[in-house]
Design an enzyme around this catalytic site. Structure first.
Site: not given
Length: 427
Positions: A16-17, A19, A21, A41, A43-44, A132, A225, A306
């Site tokens: 969730d960093e 990636k 973008k 599982n 989501g970008h 998920t 991930q 989160r």
């Protein structure tokens, strides 16, 4: 002709960093963008020109209309979810069938894999992993057991192979006394997805990628991930089911380690985690709530809250080590704009002993050891270059670089692709 190189772009904590973008920002510098692990599982989220897209299986380079995008052999694919994602992109004007290539060796997620996912989680009781529910784990389990279905199987005796594996799953579910499910509608849509998938370029992507490299073309390997969710090196058993580290680039795309040039490690200016598992820096107070609300920390796929906390340098140093990170990218710096004091975890206190490494037996008793740093209390979202950065923010960056031993080359100040600042740090 000089051989091309592979650069890896990895999340190096719990995912969730952001990636997606960064891949979107980096794509113009590459000829090929390839996913090497994971499935729907992950989501970008990508935001540009007032549009928002959430990519689950398709590489984030798909928005550059002259680039090849590859779903590699290390990935798992759900035909129905893939179809929905692809059709949404096609409706927005992006032609996928000419530019998206899918490995015949990638494994298929069956509807019964998703039922198994739910059944296994239910059987764990309070020890749930917090998956998920997308069937990722059971699909990788079948892969390891050498009984899985692969994308290439849809081209030869597919109905026979599908029926056999489905029957096997149904027997397992019966043995688990998990029989209250109905996949009739889901299976119908899934089979439509299989037909849709047949219209794409299904190929031996490892051969294709190595041909591109031989031609001097460069490949960006897009991770899913994060390192701390790696099946081998993460917080097992609260992990994903694939190798999310840089080693997964080689196994998930079929390239050699000598082909990898740069390893970009993406992390947030603070920490988040979705699902169960150890998270020493988690905040249960107003500060944690503020980080969640300001950072919009909700899962792109599941919508789950989160868990939030300060930056964890112990986990980051561990990830940098196992990934061989050469450059860092710090995301969501703007979320900390309003804090008077910012904390950074520099060690753990475990059984009355202070340690500065990530241990095998990390658990709920581990306490973070923090240092305090002054906040910058400045809105940075409109800044165009590092020359505008507040002194306190530069001090924060310098502290992180000193602790981590790797330069922070890019800083993100918001969700839009334009809010991305490249720093001119010394190599």
């Amino acid at each position: 002709m000089k051989k091309g190189k592979v650069d890896a772009l990895l999340g190096i904590v719990f995912g969730d960093e952001g990636k997606g973008k960064v891949v979107d920002v980096f794509t113009p510098e590459y000829d090929v963008v390839a996913r090497f692990a994971g499935g729907p599982n992950a989501g970008h989220t990508i935001i540009f020109e007032g549009q928002k897209f959430v990519l689950r299986s398709i590489p984030s380079g798909i928005f550059a209309k002259d680039k090849v995008n590859i779903i590699g052999n290390g990935c798992v694919t759900a035909p129905d979810l893939f179809m929905a994602e692809a059709k949404e992109l096609e409706a927005a004007g992006y032609d996928l069938k000419e530019r998206l290539h899918i490995s015949k060796r990638a494994h298929l997620i069956l509807p019964t894999h998703r039922v198994l996912d739910r059944a296994y989680e239910a059987a764990k009781g309070k020890a749930k992993v917090g998956t998920t529910g997308k069937g990722i784990g059971p699909t990788y389990s079948d892969k390891a057991a050498r009984i899985g279905l692969r994308v290439g199987d849809i081209l030869d005796r597919f109905e026979e192979k599908y029926a056999a594996l489905k029957a096997r799953h149904e027997q397992i579910l019966k043995d688990l006394h998990y029989t209250d499910y109905d996949i009739t509608d889901e299976e119908k849509l899934w089979l439509e997805g299989v037909e849709y998938l047949r219209g794409f370029h299904l190929t031996d992507t490892e051969i294709e990628i190595n041909r591109y490299l031989k031609e001097g073309k460069n490949v960006l390997a897009e991770g899913a991930q994060g390192t701390m969710l790696d099946i081998d090196h993460g917080t097992y058993p609260f992990v994903s089911s694939s190798n999310t580290t840089s080693g997964g680039v080689c196994t998930g795309l079929g390239v050699g380690p000598t082909d990898i040039r740069e390893v970009f490690g993406i992390f947030k200016a603070y920490s988040t985690r979705v699902g169960s598992g150890p998270f020493p820096v988690e905040l249960f107070d107003e500060t944690g709530d503020t980080l969640r609300e300001v950072g919009h920390e909700y899962g792109a796929v599941t919508g789950r809250n989160r868990r939030c906390g300060w930056v964890d340098l112990v986990a980051l140093k561990y990830a940098i080590m196992v990934d061989g990170v050469t450059k860092l990218i710090m995301m969501k710096s703007d979320v900390l704009d309003s804090f008077e004091t910012i904390k950074a975890c520099v060690a753990y206190k475990m059984d009355e002993e202070e340690i500065d490494y990530f241990p095998f037996d990390i658990n709920e008793t581990v306490e973070p050891v923090y240092v305090d740093l002054p906040g910058w209390q400045t809105d940075m979202t409109k800044m165009q270059s590092e020359d505008e950065f507040p002194e306190e923010f530069n001090a924060y960056l310098s502290f992180l670089e000193e602790q981590l031993g790797v330069p922070i080359k890019i800083v993100s100040l918001g969700p839009d692709r334009e809010q991305t600042i490249e720093r001119y740090t010394e190599e």
